[in-house]
Design a protein around this motif. Sequence first.
Motif, mmCIF file in Angstrom:
data_model
loop_
_atom_site.group_PDB
_atom_site.id
_atom_site.type_symbol
_atom_site.label_atom_id
_atom_site.label_comp_id
_atom_site.label_asym_id
_atom_site.label_seq_id
_atom_site.Cartn_x
_atom_site.Cartn_y
_atom_site.Cartn_z
ATOM 1 N N GLU A 320 44.820 53.174 62.449
ATOM 2 C CA GLU A 320 45.074 53.642 61.082
ATOM 3 C C GLU A 320 45.250 55.156 61.058
ATOM 4 O O GLU A 320 46.066 55.682 60.282
ATOM 5 C CB GLU A 320 43.929 53.219 60.160
ATOM 6 N N CYS A 321 44.505 55.870 61.899
ATOM 7 C CA CYS A 321 44.692 57.325 61.993
ATOM 8 C C CYS A 321 46.092 57.639 62.518
ATOM 9 O O CYS A 321 46.761 58.558 62.030
ATOM 10 C CB CYS A 321 43.644 57.931 62.933
ATOM 11 N N LYS A 322 46.531 56.852 63.496
ATOM 12 C CA LYS A 322 47.852 57.087 64.074
ATOM 13 C C LYS A 322 48.951 56.803 63.058
ATOM 14 O O LYS A 322 49.937 57.554 62.953
ATOM 15 C CB LYS A 322 48.021 56.213 65.313
ATOM 16 N N LYS A 323 48.794 55.713 62.291
ATOM 17 C CA LYS A 323 49.786 55.388 61.258
ATOM 18 C C LYS A 323 49.886 56.499 60.219
ATOM 19 O O LYS A 323 50.964 56.756 59.677
ATOM 20 C CB LYS A 323 49.396 54.071 60.572
ATOM 21 N N ALA A 324 48.740 57.144 59.953
ATOM 22 C CA ALA A 324 48.715 58.207 58.941
ATOM 23 C C ALA A 324 49.146 59.565 59.498
ATOM 24 O O ALA A 324 49.126 60.561 58.781
ATOM 25 C CB ALA A 324 47.304 58.314 58.352
ATOM 26 N N GLY A 325 49.526 59.588 60.760
ATOM 27 C CA GLY A 325 49.968 60.836 61.364
ATOM 28 C C GLY A 325 48.843 61.805 61.666
ATOM 29 O O GLY A 325 49.065 63.018 61.757
#
Length: 348
Positions: A320-325
């Motif tokens: 989820e952190c990666k999806k949020a950049g």
Amino acid sequence: MKLGIIGLPEAGKATVFAALTGARGDSPGQSAGASDPRIATITVLDQRIDYLSDIYQPKKISQARIEYLLPSEIPSVKASKAERALWSQVRNCDALLHVVRNFPALDGAPPESEKDFRQVEEEMILNDLVVVEKRLERLELDRRRGKPPEGKEPERLGACRAILEKGIALRSDPELAEAQELRGFTLLSAKPMLIILNNQDEDETLPEWSTDPTGADRMVVRGRLEEDIAHMHPEEAEEFREAYHIAESALDRVIRRSFELLNRISFFTVGPDEVKAWPIPDGTPALEAAGAIHSDIKRGFIRAEVFHFDDLKEKGSFLECKKAGLVRLEGKDYRVKDGDIITFRFNV
């Protein structure tokens, strides 16, 4: 991180040491002989490690650790050469915890905490002055023999002597105290210092001093009371802490102040094998942080994959952190921040 505990006889150094070590259920470190220091390695409890461990379920959990060293009695500068050598027990410490008595003496004499502090401070300054002058004499002798010194060492030592001759601790000049040319001398008054006022059970207040100590903060620890609490059953200890208005243990307070004193932060490495906290100086570049883990990682450094604990806690997972950049790649000059979670990419 290693911090040495100093102070005059009867200041309560051993009591404070026992309060610190007992707060985790540990036994105070034992020395090999009467003239040897006692050392205790203390775990730095960090709730962020607990959260990360719940997510990654690692085989191993490694908290940061701090060493506290209790030396033999610190001698006067007027003592014999052999006795003065006891100062060497704390010379290699990163910082000093100066325990000062702030309770009546056994004979009923009231405490003179500021006077006691100044006495030890003066002894450290005089010891440093002896070291500096001897080195300057050696450099002058080499110069006369046709071996002029290189670099800024003579200049730095001369600046030290000017400060010490005024009876001022070298930590009053942080840039000079941290100069590369002086590190090998392990000068006592150059070390960061936290003053621990060892108060009576009922006394929560700092005593008033006529002059603020140079470059050193003060805090209160009720050593005898907190040593007793450290060895109580948790429920009983909680009742005593509430009754005596002690929000957290002496150990946790001293650990927090120790990190502040040494300007330390923690970053984390995570995975199924291990979740680990790594204490480093604030402002450390990613390349040096990699070296704190292993020299091979530093040597083969490519990039640092970084995201922050607060973002992980908000988003709930790495994906989820990666999806949020919020996951990014940083270079060797990136300044690591407290709470960063880092995976180092390297090739050797």
